[in-house]
Design an enzyme around this catalytic site. Structure first.
Site, short mmCIF file in Angstrom:
data_model
loop_
_atom_site.label_atom_id
_atom_site.label_comp_id
_atom_site.label_asym_id
_atom_site.label_seq_id
_atom_site.Cartn_x
_atom_site.Cartn_y
_atom_site.Cartn_z
CG ASP A 1 -2.02 -0.74 1.19
OD1 ASP A 1 -2.35 -1.55 0.05
OD2 ASP A 1 -2.89 -0.90 2.03
CE LYS B 1 -6.82 -1.31 -0.04
NZ LYS B 1 -6.81 -2.66 -0.38
N GLY C 1 -3.62 -7.23 8.05
CA GLY C 1 -2.72 -7.13 9.26
C GLY C 1 -1.32 -7.91 9.39
#
Lengths: 193, 297
Positions: B28, B85, B217
């Site tokens: 990201d 996204k 995560g």
């Protein structure tokens, strides 16, 4: 017996292993090569598709660069597809992010056809093939210039997308993603030479 | 070869693109500078965002597709693929991303869902990746045209436990199909609300028929290697890199960890001296209504 090593740093390694096994039909073994030390035991090598910047970086870290260059110099056949094609070239047009191995006398246009939206399938006319070959181009590079010793096998428009120079067979597309093994057969014939 | 005889956007091209990402890390990023750091560290692709999931979680409100100007600047900054996204079901955001030249769309639960239906992904030329918590969800997304699946995990937490749970769930469900006859497979397909042909295929090949990444995560090299040892084909790292103390070193270490995932000595080496990983948030402490993974079905 043939022992084909697929350089296993990143990309569609398992597809290449399976495609080579299909082409070999039991007449040889295929191994994955994740680190230095295994290349000298191979009678043929595959540089798979993936991200050339990532693979180039991993190659430099792995200590495999010199082994690959030595194998190429010794005449070991190498099949290079997509990112692999970029890596075997001499010249990638001044992009410092990828360090090509300089094995083949070709200049590369790294992202010749544009982003994934422009990725395509095409029925190629290939030098020496009776019927067209369905080729899968994924964010593919192309050969912008080929030296005198390079045999051009197929083009898309002006761009060269398949070529051979002695023991090197370089393809801009992905023969490992289809069932047509004609390019693999050419590679396996190179092993006999 | 005439240029007009080319075919675009086939399933083989979409799934093929995802296969080229295998063994890689997708990071990201929110700026061109971050994208360059990711590329230099050896990322196979970047995910262009206006904020990383940890910040999206903090900001609250409606989370939407990133500003096209940011996405464009990131596309111009790197040569590796750029993903972005779109909201679940927001097919116009996906159309805009395709028009921008994004290489893959993540139909993501990190953004606020726009519809109870997911995007009809077969209608697009570019491939999609979608999150899944279990085999039924994975099969529904593949049937809609997803070329890549990732675990949902719990994004923006730096807590890998939910990604582990989802990966184990999918792998376990596929293993349980082994040896079943067709009547049993039909029953499973009904129970998990999945297409029967896809369930049959998963039973036969003992994996899902598209690339399966870990996400949600992953915050350290050890997390990334854990997901690879559990069978992931590659790893998405969201907040884990640019919320850590030393992003460039963390990015590089996670790339090395994914490559050498089964070599604990090397993992020890690359994990040294990275400073603090992202602070994170225990996924179990998140109230059910604020969990991102329950978005979509």
């Amino acid at each position: 017996m043939a022992r084909i090593g697929v350089i296993a740093l990143q990309g569609d390694v398992s597809e290449h292993v399976l495609a080579m096994q299909r082409a070999l039909q039991g007449k040889g073994e295929v191994i994955e090569i994740p680190k230095a030390g295994l290349i000298p035991s191979c009678s043929g090598l595959v540089l798979p598709g993936g991200e050339s910047t990532t693979i180039s970086r991993q190659l430099a870290n792995s200590g495999m660069t010199e082994e690959l260059k030595a194998a190429a110099k010794a005449g070991v056949p190498i099949l290079a597809t997509c990112a692999g094609l970029v890596l075997v070239s001499k010249d990638i047009g001044g992009d410092a992010k990828v360090k090509p191995l300089g094995l083949m006398d070709i200049k590369i246009d790294r992202n010749a056809f544009g982003p994934q939206r422009e990725s395509f399938e095409a029925d190629l006319q290939v030098d020496g093939f009776e019927k067209p070959y369905r080729a899968i181009f994924i964010r593919a590079p192309a050969i912008a210039m080929a030296g005198a010793g390079v045999q051009v096998m197929a083009r898309v428009g002006e761009a060269i997308v398949a070529a051979r120079q002695k023991n090197l067979l370089a393809l801009a597309f992905h023969p490992e993603l289809t069932d047509d093994t004609r390019f693999h057969q050419i590679f396996l014939k190179m092993l006999e030479a | 070869m005439e240029l007009e005889n080319l075919r675009f956007g086939t399933e083989l091209l979409k799934r093929g693109f995802a296969k080229m990402q295998k063994g890689g890390v997708i990071m990201d990023v929110t700026t061109p500078d971050q994208a360059i750091i990711a590329e230099e560290a050896g990322a196979v692709a970047v995910m262009a965002l206006h904020a990383v999931p940890a910040d999206i979680r903090k900001m609250g409100g409606v989370a939407r597709m990133a500003d096209p100007a940011i996405i464009e600047a990131i596309i111009d900054a790197v040569t590796i693929p750029v993903m972005a996204k779109a909201r679940i079901g927001h097919f116009v955001e996906a159309q805009i991303l395709e028009a921008l030249g994004v290489d893959m769309v993540d139909e993501s639960e990190v953004l606020t869902p726009a519809d109870e239906f997911h995007i009809e992904k077969t209608k697009f030329t570019i491939p999609f990746v979608c999150g899944a918590r279990n085999l039924g969800e994975a099969c529904r997304r593949i049937k809609e045209g997803a070329a890549m699946i990732r675990t949902k995990g719990e994004a923006g937490t730096g807590d890998v436990s939910q990604a582990v749970l989802h990966m184990r769930m999918i792998q376990g469900q596929i293993r349980s199909l082994k040896g079943m006859d067709d009547l049993q497979l039909m029953q499973v397909a009904r129970e998990i609300e999945a297409d029967l042909d896809l369930v049959r295929e998963c039973a036969r090949i003992q994996r899902i028929p598209v690339v399966n990444f870990a996400a949600g995560g992953v915050a350290t090299p050890a997390d990334a290697a854990l997901m690879m040892q559990l069978g992931a084909d590659g790893v998405f790292v969201g907040s884990g890199i640019f919320k850590s103390e030393t992003p460039a070193a963390m990015a590089n270490a996670i790339v090395q960890a994914v490559h050498h995932y089964d070599d604990p000595k090397l993992l020890a080496e690359v994990s040294k001296g990275l400073g603090a990983a992202m602070k994170g948030l225990d996924a179990a402490s998140i109230p059910a209504a604020e969990a991102l993974q329950t978005r979509g079905w």
